[in-house]
Each structure stands twice: as C-alpha cells, then as structure tokens.
Design an enzyme around this catalytic site. Structure first.
Site, PDB file in Angstrom:
ATOM      1  N   ASP A 267      28.853  36.723  28.217  1.00 27.53           N
ATOM      2  CA  ASP A 267      27.456  36.464  27.857  1.00 27.53           C
ATOM      3  C   ASP A 267      26.592  36.843  29.066  1.00 27.53           C
ATOM      4  O   ASP A 267      27.110  37.025  30.170  1.00 27.53           O
ATOM      5  CB  ASP A 267      27.325  34.963  27.525  1.00 27.53           C
TER       6      ASP A 267
ATOM      7  N   GLU B  73      23.659  41.514  30.488  1.00 27.41           N
ATOM      8  CA  GLU B  73      22.716  42.656  30.452  1.00 27.41           C
ATOM      9  C   GLU B  73      22.521  43.256  31.843  1.00 27.41           C
ATOM     10  O   GLU B  73      22.288  44.460  31.900  1.00 27.41           O
ATOM     11  CB  GLU B  73      21.374  42.186  29.856  1.00 27.41           C
TER      12      GLU B  73
ATOM     13  N   ASP C  35      21.072  35.616  20.221  1.00 27.13           N
ATOM     14  CA  ASP C  35      20.453  34.349  19.812  1.00 27.13           C
ATOM     15  C   ASP C  35      19.504  34.492  18.628  1.00 27.13           C
ATOM     16  O   ASP C  35      18.289  34.547  18.792  1.00 27.13           O
ATOM     17  CB  ASP C  35      19.737  33.729  21.013  1.00 27.13           C
TER      18      ASP C  35
HETATM   19  O1  MIG Z   1      21.036  30.842  28.410  1.00 27.43           O
HETATM   20  O2  MIG Z   1      26.050  29.926  27.092  1.00 27.43           O
HETATM   21  O3  MIG Z   1      23.643  34.064  23.550  1.00 27.43           O
HETATM   22  O4  MIG Z   1      25.536  32.286  22.508  1.00 27.43           O
HETATM   23  O5  MIG Z   1      25.590  29.699  23.588  1.00 27.43           O
HETATM   24  C1  MIG Z   1      21.755  30.800  27.237  1.00 27.43           C
HETATM   25  C2  MIG Z   1      24.974  29.374  26.410  1.00 27.43           C
HETATM   26  C3  MIG Z   1      23.133  31.329  27.469  1.00 27.43           C
HETATM   27  C4  MIG Z   1      23.279  32.607  25.406  1.00 27.43           C
HETATM   28  C5  MIG Z   1      24.221  33.056  24.340  1.00 27.43           C
HETATM   29  C6  MIG Z   1      24.634  31.870  23.500  1.00 27.43           C
HETATM   30  C7  MIG Z   1      25.274  30.830  24.381  1.00 27.43           C
HETATM   31  C8  MIG Z   1      24.319  30.405  25.493  1.00 27.43           C
HETATM   32  N1  MIG Z   1      23.886  31.588  26.249  1.00 27.43           N
END
Ligand code: MIG
Length: 775
Positions: A390, A393, A475
């Site tokens: 996650d 990017e 999200d």
């Molecule tokens: O700042 O890890 O898209 O699936 O649950 C949020 C927490 C960070 C974004 C991800 C989401 C995940 C969440 N993350």
C-alpha cells in the site's frame, strides 16, 4: 507563441535495415521497427541520439522478438513500410506518420508534427470517424474515454473518487481503440509524468516530459488479438496460487489474534466460503515493517499455523516507508548500505507516513530489491502467505499524522534513483515505484519458497504490473456510484493488461447499507480479485453483518464463485497465456455489435458468462443488453434472442446472469475453501446453440511445476442443431495426474435439464443429447 525546439521536417535521408527503417527528418531522427507483423515500434528523437537500454525498461527488448520480414516501397510522396499485417506510411515532405490497414483504412495518424519544447514533447493523432477509446489504466468515470483528460502520475487522490478523479494510484499508458472494423492498441513508453488528452474532438494529444518519443502500436484486427500482442510486449500474469482466487476478507484492521481467530471460525460456522484474511497496518509494532505488535499478536507463527490448518491463508500489508529509528534494524541496515532515496546533494529524503518520520528504499536498484525480499523472508517463514503493498505511489506527507499530516505528496522530483551507472531523477522513475516495490516483494516470495507461486497485491503500479501482482482500486466508498464505477474501472484495467483486479467489496470509506452490500457481493463474488475491505471507524462489513437475508445472499454468490472455480481457473490460465482479460467488456467478443461500445454495467466473465448486476438502490428489475445470438438466463434457463434489450427481473436475491447459447462451463462441488474437495463430480454444463470450444485447465494450484509442463488440459467442443446437441470431449493432455472421477454432463437446454454420468479417466468420448426445444 511557444517556440518549438524541434519539429519534423522533410525526409532528408533514410536507411532500411530489413525490419527497421531509420529516417532523418530535419533535426529529429526516426526509427520504425517491426517486432511482429502486428507490432511496430516508432521512436523519434531530436538530434538522433536514441536512448540506451535501462535496467528498468518495461517492454520486452527488441532483440527478444524474431526479426520480421517487411518491405519498403516508395512513391514520389511517401515511404511505405509494409508488414503482412499493416503499413506505416511516412510522408516525404512532412515526415508525418500514417498507419494503414491492408484495405487502406487509416489509424494512429499524425494530426500535426510532434513538437519538442524545453523539457517535454507532445504528439497529436487524428481520431477517425466512429473510433472508441478504452483502457488508459486505472481511472474513474465511464468505460469509453473520449472527452477525458487523463494524467499518468501515480497518486493517492486526496479527494473522493468521482468521474473527475484523476490521476489515481496506477499509471498505465496503454489504450485500445475500436475502429470501424478493426482494433488497434498503443503503449507509450514513457515513465515520466504524461497526459492523454481526448478533450478536443477528433484528436488525441499525448504530452510527456522527457525527450524521446517512443510508442508501440499493435494491430488486431480483433481486439483480443491486440491485447495478446501488447501483453507479449509488456508481460503477462503468472498463474496465481489457486487459493488467491478464493474470497478474501479484510478490514482496517483486524486488531488482534483473538479477533482473527473469531473471524475465521465465523466463516466456517456460517459456511461462507473464504480462503484469505488480510492484516492491515495495526498488526505491526508502531507501523515498523517486518515486525509484529507482540501484545496484539503475541504468537504469530502459531496463529498462522493454526489458521493454515483451518485452510485460511494470511496476507500482511507492507508499506514502503521505513521508520526513522536508530534502534530499528531495517532502518539501520538500509542507512549503512545507502539504500534509501536521497536528494541531489546526498541528503536522505524523509517524510511522514504511518510510522511517523520515514525513509524510502530505492526499489529501482536490484540490490535494494533483494535486500527487501530478504527482510520479507521472516514473515514468509512464519507462515504469511502473501504480501499487500500500500502507499507505494509512494505517498508521502509533509507533517506527522498526529498533526494532521499536511499535504499528501510524494518524494522530491529531483531526488536521485537508480544504480550508479544509470542514476536518474525520481521524476523519471516515480511511476515505476509501485511496480518495482511489487517486483521486490514478489521476487522475494519466490526466493523464499522456490517452488511455490506467490500472491502479491498492490495499490500502485505501472504498465506491466501484472507480471508481479494483483491490484485493487484503492479507497472507494460505500456508495452506489462506486459500486457502479468499479465495473468500467476493472474492465479498463483488463484492457490495459492487468487481469487480476478487484475493488473493495462493500466500499472502503463509509458504511454500506444491507441492500448495497447485497448488490455488491453479488457482482463482487465474480470480480477477478474478490475481497471485502473497510476503513477504520466504519461499521463491520463482513458478509454476516447485515442480517440473515444478506448473509444468505453472500453465501449463495460466493458459493457460486467456488462452484465456478474450474471455469474461472481456466479463464485465469488464458489470461496468463494470452493476456486476455478475465473481466471482458462485451465489445471484446462482439466488436461488430455497435450497441456494445458503451456498455459498462454488464460484463463477460471469460467468453460465456455475462453478469448484469443491479447498481442502483431500490431496483428490482433492470435493462439488459443481449448481444447478437441466443442467450440463456442462468437461473431459470429462459431462452432469449439477442441483439436487443430485455427487462430482467432482479429481486434482492437475484443478480441477472446469462450464458451464451453455445457454451461449455465446467463446474465443481460447492466448497468452503479452494480445493477443499476433489473435483468430484466434474460437472460439464452445456448450453446448446452456437458452436463452443472450451479448454479446461488443471494443475496442482500451488507449485511452479506447471511451468515445467505439469498440467492437464481437456478440450470440449459443443455442436449440434435444433434437434440434437453433441459434445466432443477430447482426450486429456499433459502430464498432471488426475484420479479417476465421475463426470456429469448436463445439457441445460432452456428449462430442460438432461444429465448423463460417466467415469472420467481422461479418455475421449462423444456425448449426444436429443434436444427438447419447443416442448
Ligand atoms: O492511509 O493501511 O488504500 O486499503 O486500509 C491509509 C490503511 C492507508 C490505504 C489503503 C487501505 C488501507 C489503509 N491505507
């Protein structure tokens, strides 16, 4: 007026080297290289200094293709480079390019000269009458993209996903065009920030930072052929472990071991099929990657073993940010070895993410990827079965989250990345950061378990990400608009080369209503990647949280997914062999049927099954378009003539689902988890009508033996007429051993079922039925 640094001029000189043409057209030089008869690469650069290869190049190197015969012709006005499939025409006065089909139709034709200006270039292409534009990676909005301006810059969008949200997490500069009676596809080989602009009617404009215009054009004529060529260039998905095709349950976060144990036993008690549990950021000690919080998860290894015994796999989230903490070994080691991204003056780039102040590994260096893989090894050894990346990017904030985080951004554009001999800026490699992290993670898992398939999930990535990872759409929210948006989004991801995709079922932000969840799980159970997930602070969104009726719906549709597993797995295999999407827009199979051009609220799963989900509250019926041919209602067998719209009944328990007349769908028994039971019986569902040809693919589902030929395929051919239907079962091929089993051949002839039973030992046979059409 912008003063152009370079534009194309008249053709001054050219050299023809068999499959490649070099053209000097003023200052810029052009190279046109046929890699396959259906695939050409065009490079143009001012001054004629073409780029060397980089270790991080995504497309397959030219040398990896077999040389193709092309011939060069010229007239007074133009050069014509002809392959067996199409022609590239270069105008002698202007050096403008035009592509021509063998019957003389133009495509991908310059509207004007490309322009190089300061640090960027752009080109413009004519949009021909009737063309439709698809793909472009991960986007909001509708499936067909004319009118849109789409940036390629991997970003965590700060605003909610709407039709206008752009860019999103992935950057995939790939698109597919449906023209009058043929299709072509394009990959623009730029990792820099770039933009596709389709806002001006009749013209596509592409603008990118960087110097070298480098573009690959694949000709069909069929759209699936285009996707096959592009995926040969950009890579295909390896077969995932079969359990990854099961249902995944996630939330931010299942907070401790008891909660996870309770979760898995609830799935089994309630007999809702599920294979995988995802652990979000709170399993870690202070968000330090590769650690466990020892209060919440005191005995991870034992927990993972117990779960495995109950046939649950666990996937853990791993973010790129490494906590700045001298007592933390990952940080210390990365510092000692100079593995974190630095700016041009050598200062480490730090920023704020979940672990507070963090630094970011330079995944573009192979030694850094190996190192990361080695750290991951600990988790895999403990029994973690998959990794979820996650924030890759990467997303980096200005301030600590305790102070609100400030603005979300990324690493400084001038930061330096890359191995010593090819150092470049973050600006050039930004879009690759997610892919390279996924590569590190995937390769690490493969190294940890040399004969096991790896499951990896990523939020960000570039073209070619399918070589390492499945992806989800980030999200979304618990609203009907996002349920609907997921359809076109996933279809376009498939067209962009990424078949193993899903969106958070139930929606991430906000709270699903029972009705929304019911409708979402109905179609979500057929997403290629099927995972429920939900944000911290939202209501619980597991399938049983919305009352008995919704729970029953979830059970029924997830069970259908598991019963369809032999079919689905074979469709995955096609994706891994040919690059065909798993979720297919109708136009991919019905390119001549112009009605299909904009339909993004229906989808074909593989060739035969078509879902038409309910995407609006309160609806108990919907309009469904049935393409040319005959169709059967999956549920009641009702037969429809296609080429028209019908009104489908859809009470809350029912998602309209259809099968093409002329289909073979292999199915297995219902299961609580993938491969719980042997395929006993194997049921071959036949839907008579047009001819059908389907190949069932089977292997052990977990190891890499299939890469060495250990798999089995069985081809089925259905044919017949109004009076009889006949399926030819070809002899099973390949050397994966399958125990003798029973085979149920089921003719689903409208409302009439007929069934014949056999012992299946892989032998050829022909099974015939008298049809009872009209009875
Ligand atoms: O700042 O890890 O898209 O699936 O649950 C949020 C927490 C960070 C974004 C991800 C989401 C995940 C969440 N993350």
């Amino acid at each position: 007026m912008i003063k152009a640094r370079a534009m194309l001029g008249a053709v001054r000189e050219y050299r023809f080297l068999g499959s490649e043409l070099w053209v000097d057209c003023g200052d810029p030089h052009m190279r046109v290289t046929f890699l396959k008869p259906e695939l050409v690469r065009v490079r143009i650069v001012p001054g004629g200094d073409f780029e060397e290869e980089h270790s991080w190049d995504v497309p397959l190197a030219d040398e990896a293709f077999h040389a193709v015969e092309v011939n060069l012709q010229q007239t007074q006005h133009a050069l014509f480079l002809n392959s067996a499939a199409f022609t590239v025409r270069i105008d002698k006065d202007t050096a403008l390019l035009e592509m021509l089909t063998t019957d003389g139709k133009s495509f991908f034709t310059d509207a004007s000269s490309p322009v190089w200006e300061e640090d960027r270039y752009w080109f413009t292409k004519r949009i021909e009458n009737g063309e439709k534009y698809y793909g472009f990676g991960e986007r909001g909005g509708r499936m067909e993209k004319q009118g849109q301006t789409m940036k390629n810059w991997a970003t965590d969008p700060s605003e909610p996903h709407t039709a206008f949200v752009d860019p999103m997490y992935m950057a995939i500069p790939v698109y597919l065009v449906m023209s009058q009676n043929f299709a072509y596809g394009v990959y623009v080989n730029s990792t820099w920030e770039s933009t596709f602009d389709l806002s001006k009617s009749g013209q596509l404009r592409f603008e990118s930072l960087g110097d070298e215009l480098d573009v690959y054009i694949a000709y069909g004529p069929q759209p699936l052929d285009v996707l096959e060529h592009l995926s040969e260039l950009l890579g295909r998905m390896p077969m995932p472990p079969k359990w990854a095709l099961g249902y995944h349950q996630s939330r931010w976060s299942y907070g401790n071991e008891q909660e996870v144990r309770k979760l898995v036993s609830t799935f089994r008690e309630k007999e809702i099929p599920c294979d995988v549990i995802h652990l979000d950021i709170d399993y870690m000690d202070n968000y330090k990657v590769f650690t466990w919080d020892d209060e919440r998860f005191p005995t991870p290894q034992r927990m993972l073993e117990d779960l495995k015994r109950k046939n649950f796999r666990v996937v853990t989230i791993i973010d790129p940010g490494v906590k700045v903490d001298p007592n933390y070994a990952v940080y210390r080691e990365g510092m000692e070895r100079a593995y974190f991204v630095r700016d041009a003056r050598g200062k480490i780039c730090s920023g704020y993410v979940w672990p507070d102040e963090s630094v970011f590994p330079d995944f573009s260096r192979s030694e850094v990827r190996d190192w990361w893989g080695d750290w991951q090894h600990g988790l895999i050894e403990q029994g973690v079965c998959g990794i979820w990346n996650d924030m890759n990017e990467p997303t980096v904030f200005e301030k600590p989250f305790s102070l609100g985080g400030g603005r979300g951004g990324t690493l400084p554009l001038k930061a330096e990345q890359g191995a010593a001999e090819e150092v470049t800026t973050h600006a050039e490699l930004h879009n690759l950061y997610g892919s390279q992290m996924a590569q590190a993670s995937y390769t690490g898992m493969r190294k940890s378990k040399p004969n096991e398939r790896a499951f990896h999930l990523t939020r960000s990535g570039f073209a070619g990400i399918q070589r390492w990872s499945a992806s989800w759409m980030g999200d979304n929210g618990s609203c009907w608009e996002h349920l609907e948006m997921s359809m076109g989004q996933l279809i376009n991801m498939g067209i962009s080369g990424v078949p193993f995709v899903g969106a958070d079922i139930g929606g991430f932000f906000g709270n699903a209503t029972p009705e929304l969840f019911a409708r979402w799980i109905q179609i979500g159970s057929l997403y290629p990647f099927s995972r429920g997930h939900s944000c911290t602070g939202t209501i619980a969104q597991e399938p049983w949280q919305f009352g008995e009726e919704v729970e029953n719906i979830a059970r029924e549709y997830l069970s259908l997914r598991y019963r369809l597993m032999p079919y689905l797995y074979s469709v995955f295999w096609k994706a891994s062999q040919r690059g065909y999407p798993i979720w297919r827009s109708l136009f991919l199979h019905y390119p001549e049927d112009k009605q299909t051009a904009h339909i993004d609220d229906q989808v074909l799963i593989g060739r035969y099954l078509m879902a038409a989900p309910i995407l609006k509250p309160g609806q108990t019926a919907r309009q469904v378009y049935l393409p040319e041919g005959t169709w059967y209602d999956w549920w009641d067998g009702y037969r429809y003539e296609g080429g028209r719209y019908i009104l489908a009944e859809a009470p809350i328990q029912r998602m309209p689902l259809y099968v093409r007349a002329g289909a073979v769908i292999p199915m297995g028994p219902a299961m609580q988890y993938v491969d719980e039971k042997p395929l006993e019986p194997l049921s071959l569902h036949l839907f008579p009508g047009d001819k059908a040809d389907f190949t069932l693919y089977e292997d052990d589902g977990v190891s890499l033996d299939y890469e060495r030929g250990k798999f089995a395929t069985t081809r089925y051919q259905l044919r017949g007429d109004d009076r009889m239907a006949e399926v030819e079962i070809f002899e099973r091929e390949g050397n994966y051993e399958i125990p003798v089993r029973s085979l149920h051949v089921i003719l689903r002839d409208g409302r009439h079922y007929q069934q014949k039973q056999f012992v299946d030992s892989g032998n050829a046979r022909i099974v015939q039925f008298q049809r009872m059409i009209g009875l």
